[in-house]
Design an enzyme around this catalytic site. Structure first.
Site, mmCIF file in Angstrom:
data_model
loop_
_atom_site.group_PDB
_atom_site.id
_atom_site.type_symbol
_atom_site.label_atom_id
_atom_site.label_comp_id
_atom_site.label_asym_id
_atom_site.label_seq_id
_atom_site.Cartn_x
_atom_site.Cartn_y
_atom_site.Cartn_z
ATOM 1 C CB CYS A 115 -0.952 -0.072 1.114
ATOM 2 S SG CYS A 115 -1.861 -1.559 1.417
ATOM 3 C CG HIS A 256 -2.856 2.681 3.152
ATOM 4 N ND1 HIS A 256 -3.460 2.348 2.014
ATOM 5 C CD2 HIS A 256 -2.707 1.591 3.850
ATOM 6 C CE1 HIS A 256 -3.794 1.052 2.317
ATOM 7 N NE2 HIS A 256 -3.434 0.611 3.117
ATOM 8 C CG ASN A 286 -6.102 -1.848 2.205
ATOM 9 O OD1 ASN A 286 -5.751 -1.222 1.447
ATOM 10 N ND2 ASN A 286 -5.491 -2.415 3.339
HETATM 11 O O1 UT7 Z 1 -2.991 -2.018 4.058
HETATM 12 C C1 UT7 Z 1 -2.034 -2.316 5.001
HETATM 13 C C2 UT7 Z 1 -2.230 -3.427 5.529
HETATM 14 N N1 UT7 Z 1 -3.399 -3.642 6.375
HETATM 15 C C3 UT7 Z 1 -3.631 -3.017 7.396
HETATM 16 O O2 UT7 Z 1 -3.278 -1.959 7.768
HETATM 17 C C4 UT7 Z 1 -4.603 -3.661 8.410
HETATM 18 C C5 UT7 Z 1 -4.267 -3.524 9.837
HETATM 19 N N2 UT7 Z 1 -4.880 -4.312 10.715
HETATM 20 C C6 UT7 Z 1 -6.234 -4.166 11.203
HETATM 21 O O3 UT7 Z 1 -7.040 -3.153 10.583
HETATM 22 C C7 UT7 Z 1 -7.092 -4.911 11.986
HETATM 23 O O4 UT7 Z 1 -5.956 -5.771 12.788
HETATM 24 C C8 UT7 Z 1 -8.027 -6.061 11.617
HETATM 25 C C9 UT7 Z 1 -9.251 -5.212 10.776
HETATM 26 C C10 UT7 Z 1 -7.382 -6.714 10.383
HETATM 27 C C11 UT7 Z 1 -8.414 -6.805 12.590
HETATM 28 O O5 UT7 Z 1 -9.066 -6.417 13.702
HETATM 29 P P1 UT7 Z 1 -8.614 -6.520 15.113
HETATM 30 O O6 UT7 Z 1 -9.311 -5.725 16.231
HETATM 31 O O7 UT7 Z 1 -7.139 -6.685 15.084
HETATM 32 O O8 UT7 Z 1 -9.044 -8.146 15.345
HETATM 33 P P2 UT7 Z 1 -8.316 -9.545 15.507
HETATM 34 O O9 UT7 Z 1 -7.740 -10.152 14.123
HETATM 35 O O10 UT7 Z 1 -7.686 -9.385 16.441
HETATM 36 O O11 UT7 Z 1 -9.648 -10.641 15.737
HETATM 37 C C12 UT7 Z 1 -10.380 -10.754 16.627
HETATM 38 C C13 UT7 Z 1 -11.621 -11.473 16.542
HETATM 39 C C14 UT7 Z 1 -10.888 -13.012 16.228
HETATM 40 O O12 UT7 Z 1 -11.814 -13.846 17.132
HETATM 41 P P3 UT7 Z 1 -11.363 -14.360 18.490
HETATM 42 O O13 UT7 Z 1 -10.099 -15.184 17.903
HETATM 43 O O14 UT7 Z 1 -11.211 -13.319 19.329
HETATM 44 O O15 UT7 Z 1 -12.646 -15.446 18.889
HETATM 45 C C15 UT7 Z 1 -11.223 -13.205 14.841
HETATM 46 O O16 UT7 Z 1 -11.386 -14.482 14.454
HETATM 47 O O17 UT7 Z 1 -12.322 -11.124 15.344
HETATM 48 C C16 UT7 Z 1 -12.603 -12.441 14.495
HETATM 49 N N3 UT7 Z 1 -12.767 -12.059 13.297
HETATM 50 C C17 UT7 Z 1 -13.948 -11.869 12.477
HETATM 51 N N4 UT7 Z 1 -15.070 -11.889 13.273
HETATM 52 C C18 UT7 Z 1 -16.179 -11.623 12.207
HETATM 53 C C19 UT7 Z 1 -11.590 -11.968 12.191
HETATM 54 N N5 UT7 Z 1 -12.244 -11.339 11.191
HETATM 55 C C20 UT7 Z 1 -13.647 -11.475 11.545
HETATM 56 C C21 UT7 Z 1 -14.738 -11.015 10.457
HETATM 57 N N6 UT7 Z 1 -16.117 -11.087 11.032
HETATM 58 N N7 UT7 Z 1 -14.475 -10.652 9.199
#
Ligand code: UT7
Length: 329
Positions: A115, A256, A286
């Protein structure tokens, strides 16, 4: 007198098909509440089946060239920032040169910068204008929907397809002077956000594909999040320092667009008001290297940028790479 090098024209293209959070909830175990509260994304656009990276890039490029009051014959160099190229080889820039009807000019892709690619390409374009007095077309384009895993809810809901472009040149026609630019890399994080398949470490072979080997985007979201906040804020501060300007001088930051929470934290770190940070992640998700030129073109169209405004671009992506630029309109 110092030469004024900067942007002559802006363009963008977003495919028509809209995919809402509700649409995703019918395909994977997710819902609008999770996606909206964690990312700020409401919907994203996906390319039609008969559209390719080249189509998206060509629409944005033609718009930027027309916006600059130029024709493709006026372009001396083409840089395409993309991690989702038209084909593996040759690069999208070669296809784009032919498609838009530019001359037999220097053309190349900047791939793998994730990105952060477009803002890095903008910096390269600035240098090329400085050294060789060229008019450089710079495109950021991604068609991520076709390469991601549509069953992996942790990544698929985040992305969208789009393209954005600018023409960089010099002289009186410059509408946004590039005052400064900066970029950096921390390759120790190369495996935290990656698409391995297709390289020599993990060649894409039919045998591998049958085994179900990795072929999609892998991301440690939390790690990426943490680094994105820090690097985008620091990169913005760095280009202000290089330009000899203060945070108080900034009219608008165009970061971004990956996650609304990242944008809000970057805003707080920079001490800016909400209206000083451009946000469209809610409508497009994104779109990789396309987010910054798309947001830039939209901000201009919407009248969010006035003559005399200082605008800071800041981006972060796979690598990790980060890049920023300060623009004086
Ligand atoms: O473009 C440059 C690269 N990308 C970024 O800058 C992205 C940076 N990261 C983020 O934006 C965030 O970390 C995410 C949006 C990707 C994820 O948010 P988070 O608050 O860090 O969530 P997490 O990955 O820690 O997941 C929390 C929970 C998990 O469940 P458990 O293990 O707590 O039971 C995931 O399995 O949310 C679950 N989960 C979902 N639930 C419903 C992950 N994706 C989903 C989903 N729907 N789509």
């Amino acid at each position: 007198m110092a030469r004024r090098i900067g942007i002559l024209g802006f363009g963008s293209y977003v495919p028509k098909r809209v995919m809402t959070n509700a649409d995703w909830s019918e395909l994977v175990d997710t819902d609008d509440e999770w996606i909206l509260s964690r990312t700020g994304i409401r919907e994203r656009h996906f390319a039609a089946d008969d559209e390719s990276t080249l189509d998206l890039a060509a629409h944005a490029a033609n718009r930027a060239i027309a916006d600059a009051g130029l024709t493709p014959a006026d372009i001396d160099e083409i840089i395409v920032a993309s991690d989702t190229p038209e084909v593996y080889t040759p690069d999208t820039a070669a296809h784009l040169q032919h498609r838009i009807g530019a001359g037999e000019v220097t053309a190349y892709d900047l791939g793998g910068s994730g990105c952060a690619g477009f803002v890095l390409a903008l910096d390269i374009a600035r240098t090329r204008v400085h050294m060789a007095s060229k008019r450089v077309l710079v495109v950021g384009v991604e068609l991520i929907s076709r390469l991601m895993d549509w069953t992996d809810r942790t990544t698929c809901v985040l992305f969208g397809d789009a393209a954005g472009a600018v023409v960089v040149g010099e002289g009186e026609a410059v509408r946004a002077e590039i005052l400064s630019a900066s970029a950096g890399t921390d390759g120790s994080a190369a495996d935290i956000l990656t698409l391995e398949t297709g390289g020599t470490r993990r060649p894409f072979t039919l045998a591998e594909a049958r085994k179900g080997g990795q072929h999609d985007i892998v991301m440690n979201g939390r790690e990426v999040y943490r680094h994105a906040v820090r690097r985008m804020s620091e990169a913005a501060e760095k280009v202000l320092e290089l330009a000899g300007r203060l945070k108080a001088d900034v009219s608008l930051v165009i970061p971004h667009q990956a996650n609304l929470r990242i944008l809000e934290t970057v805003r707080e770190k920079l001490g800016l008001r909400p209206e000083q940070v451009y946000v469209n992640v809610d409508r497009y998700g994104n779109t990789g290297s396309a987010t910054v030129p798309l947001a830039l073109a939209e901000a201009c169209e919407e009248g969010r940028i006035a003559q005399g405004d200082l605008v800071v671009l800041t981006a972060f992506g796979a690598g990790f790479h980060w890049s920023a630029a300060a623009l004086q309109f």
